[in-house]
Scaffold this active site. Sequence first.
Site, PDB file in Angstrom:
ATOM      1  N   GLY A 133      -1.529  -7.002  -0.949  1.00 39.73           N
ATOM      2  CA  GLY A 133      -1.948  -7.599   0.311  1.00 39.73           C
ATOM      3  C   GLY A 133      -2.854  -8.791   0.175  1.00 39.73           C
ATOM      4  N   HIS A 134      -4.101  -8.542  -0.232  1.00 41.92           N
ATOM      5  CA  HIS A 134      -5.136  -9.565  -0.134  1.00 41.92           C
ATOM      6  C   HIS A 134      -4.777 -10.856  -0.862  1.00 41.92           C
ATOM      7  CE1 HIS A 134      -9.061 -11.482  -0.929  1.00 41.92           C
ATOM      8  NE2 HIS A 134      -9.312 -11.070   0.294  1.00 41.92           N
ATOM      9  N   HIS A 159      -4.648  -8.226   6.403  1.00 47.47           N
ATOM     10  CA  HIS A 159      -5.669  -9.269   6.491  1.00 47.47           C
ATOM     11  C   HIS A 159      -5.278 -10.436   7.379  1.00 47.47           C
ATOM     12  CE1 HIS A 159      -8.274  -6.905   4.213  1.00 47.47           C
ATOM     13  NE2 HIS A 159      -7.490  -6.890   3.146  1.00 47.47           N
ATOM     14  N   HIS A 203      -3.262  -2.063  -5.170  1.00 48.54           N
ATOM     15  CA  HIS A 203      -4.676  -2.309  -4.905  1.00 48.54           C
ATOM     16  C   HIS A 203      -5.242  -3.273  -5.943  1.00 48.54           C
ATOM     17  CE1 HIS A 203      -8.642  -1.959  -3.286  1.00 48.54           C
ATOM     18  NE2 HIS A 203      -8.100  -1.337  -2.272  1.00 48.54           N
ATOM     19  N   HIS A 260      -2.148  -0.739   7.292  1.00 50.66           N
ATOM     20  CA  HIS A 260      -3.077   0.390   7.291  1.00 50.66           C
ATOM     21  C   HIS A 260      -3.698   0.470   8.681  1.00 50.66           C
ATOM     22  CE1 HIS A 260      -6.757   2.401   5.091  1.00 50.66           C
ATOM     23  NE2 HIS A 260      -6.320   3.115   6.104  1.00 50.66           N
ATOM     24  N   GLU A 292       1.447   6.726  -4.965  1.00 51.59           N
ATOM     25  CA  GLU A 292       1.074   5.337  -5.221  1.00 51.59           C
ATOM     26  C   GLU A 292      -0.139   5.375  -6.138  1.00 51.59           C
ATOM     27  OE1 GLU A 292       0.508   2.662  -1.885  1.00 51.59           O
ATOM     28  OE2 GLU A 292      -0.677   1.300  -3.134  1.00 51.59           O
ATOM     29  N   ARG A 308     -11.975 -12.941  15.910  1.00 48.94           N
ATOM     30  CA  ARG A 308     -12.199 -13.562  17.215  1.00 48.94           C
ATOM     31  C   ARG A 308     -11.680 -12.721  18.375  1.00 48.94           C
ATOM     32  NH1 ARG A 308     -13.602 -19.133  17.191  1.00 48.94           N
ATOM     33  NH2 ARG A 308     -15.102 -19.218  15.513  1.00 48.94           N
ATOM     34  N   GLU A 342       0.028   3.068   6.018  1.00 47.56           N
ATOM     35  CA  GLU A 342      -1.062   3.749   5.316  1.00 47.56           C
ATOM     36  C   GLU A 342      -1.948   4.395   6.357  1.00 47.56           C
ATOM     37  OE1 GLU A 342      -3.163   0.857   3.073  1.00 47.56           O
ATOM     38  OE2 GLU A 342      -1.497   0.457   1.752  1.00 47.56           O
ATOM     39  N   ASN A 361       1.405  -6.181   2.145  1.00 49.38           N
ATOM     40  CA  ASN A 361       0.420  -5.639   3.093  1.00 49.38           C
ATOM     41  C   ASN A 361      -0.152  -6.802   3.919  1.00 49.38           C
ATOM     42  OD1 ASN A 361      -2.179  -4.938   4.141  1.00 49.38           O
ATOM     43  ND2 ASN A 361      -2.110  -3.083   2.912  1.00 49.38           N
ATOM     44  N   ARG A 373     -10.178  -1.776  12.515  1.00 46.39           N
ATOM     45  CA  ARG A 373     -10.853  -3.046  12.198  1.00 46.39           C
ATOM     46  C   ARG A 373      -9.863  -4.195  12.005  1.00 46.39           C
ATOM     47  NH1 ARG A 373     -13.076  -1.919   6.117  1.00 46.39           N
ATOM     48  NH2 ARG A 373     -14.055  -0.172   7.142  1.00 46.39           N
ATOM     49  N   HIS A 374      -8.615  -3.896  11.692  1.00 46.41           N
ATOM     50  CA  HIS A 374      -7.632  -4.989  11.610  1.00 46.41           C
ATOM     51  C   HIS A 374      -6.358  -4.645  12.386  1.00 46.41           C
ATOM     52  CE1 HIS A 374      -6.640  -2.564   8.088  1.00 46.41           C
ATOM     53  NE2 HIS A 374      -7.559  -3.110   7.320  1.00 46.41           N
ATOM     54  N   THR A 423     -10.123   0.340   0.720  1.00 44.08           N
ATOM     55  CA  THR A 423      -9.937   1.659   0.116  1.00 44.08           C
ATOM     56  C   THR A 423     -10.528   1.643  -1.291  1.00 44.08           C
ATOM     57  OG1 THR A 423      -7.823   1.616   1.266  1.00 44.08           O
ATOM     58  CG2 THR A 423      -8.214   3.465  -0.204  1.00 44.08           C
ATOM     59  N   ARG A 439      -6.352   1.832  10.451  1.00 43.97           N
ATOM     60  CA  ARG A 439      -7.611   2.524  10.164  1.00 43.97           C
ATOM     61  C   ARG A 439      -8.158   3.155  11.432  1.00 43.97           C
ATOM     62  NH1 ARG A 439     -10.052   0.703   5.024  1.00 43.97           N
ATOM     63  NH2 ARG A 439     -11.770   2.001   5.692  1.00 43.97           N
TER      64      ARG A 439
HETATM   65  N1  PXP Z   1      -2.275   0.164  -1.531  1.00 41.67           N
HETATM   66  C1  PXP Z   1      -3.181   0.845  -0.780  1.00 41.67           C
HETATM   67  C2  PXP Z   1      -3.045   2.318  -0.672  1.00 41.67           C
HETATM   68  C3  PXP Z   1      -4.195   0.161  -0.091  1.00 41.67           C
HETATM   69  O1  PXP Z   1      -5.076   0.855   0.645  1.00 41.67           O
HETATM   70  C4  PXP Z   1      -4.252  -1.239  -0.183  1.00 41.67           C
HETATM   71  C5  PXP Z   1      -5.296  -1.982   0.590  1.00 41.67           C
HETATM   72  O2  PXP Z   1      -5.092  -1.815   1.940  1.00 41.67           O
HETATM   73  C6  PXP Z   1      -3.286  -1.900  -0.951  1.00 41.67           C
HETATM   74  C7  PXP Z   1      -2.330  -1.168  -1.645  1.00 41.67           C
HETATM   75  C8  PXP Z   1      -3.282  -3.386  -1.088  1.00 41.67           C
HETATM   76  O3  PXP Z   1      -4.413  -3.783  -1.797  1.00 41.67           O
HETATM   77  P1  PXP Z   1      -4.754  -5.328  -1.927  1.00 41.67           P
HETATM   78  O4  PXP Z   1      -5.019  -5.834  -0.559  1.00 41.67           O
HETATM   79  O5  PXP Z   1      -5.949  -5.341  -2.821  1.00 41.67           O
HETATM   80  O6  PXP Z   1      -3.545  -5.992  -2.533  1.00 41.67           O
END
Ligand code: PXP
Length: 242
Positions: free
Chosen positions: A212-213, A9, A190, A42, A151, A17, A69, A6, A48-49, A100, A44
């Site tokens: 992702g993060h 970020h 997540h 995602h 998921e 910026r 997403e 993902n 926002r991103h 989320t 949104r």
């Molecule tokens: N799966 C879903 C459905 C999500 O909404 C997210 C966050 O956007 C992720 C996975 C990834 O989560 P993380 O960024 O905490 O790894």
Amino acid sequence: MRLYVNIDHVATVRQARMTDEPDPVRAAVLAELGGADGITIHLREDRRHIQDRDVRVLMETARTVVNLELASTSEILDLACDLHPYQATLVPEKREEVTTEGGLSMTGASLDATAAAVDRLRSAGVRTALFIDPEEDALRAAEAMGVDAIELHTGEYANTEGEERACQLARLAHAADLGRTLGLDVHAGHGLTYENVAPVAAIESLEELNIGHSIVSRAIFTGMEAAVRDMAAIIHRARAAR
Ligand code: PXP
């Protein structure tokens, strides 16, 4: 097991910026070089991103597949049906949330909205997945809707420690097995990190992780390609050691 990365970020840093760097599409190319099996974004409602253009450019350039997403709102659904990603994962979305916060509510009006969204995506030929909590009722409702995949929300596993984490892991494993028995593809994601991913990756019935993060955070220091390669190595070691 597939690793979908993902890249939201990367876009978060760009939007801080309101400029044109760092480009999430470039991050996707490097994630693929590092071994990502797919790219997750995602879109949104508040943008926002990830921006609409990111989705379009990514769809044209990804060498793997795009997992979009989205929430069940008509504007985003129109876009998804038009852009036609490989997979659409429906998620709950609240404007004030940082990320989320939980799986989809699988009862009442929310369930009806999700079912209508699944119908629309399916008629557009998009593979469908639902982001849900690892609960039997939610899985059975997803199966009744005829989705391709679920998921499982791993947030509660990620946010606990010790015995409670072991319980959450068992809950995920049980839900994953049930999902497979119901004929669903089972994904998870997540809050997964380099430190906590291995036990989840070892769950036999899981086929895909969305992370992702943690990967983007490491990529700041090591570069995206190395960050994805490191995560993929942990996942593959965990599966081999089962
Ligand atoms: N799966 C879903 C459905 C999500 O909404 C997210 C966050 O956007 C992720 C996975 C990834 O989560 P993380 O960024 O905490 O790894």
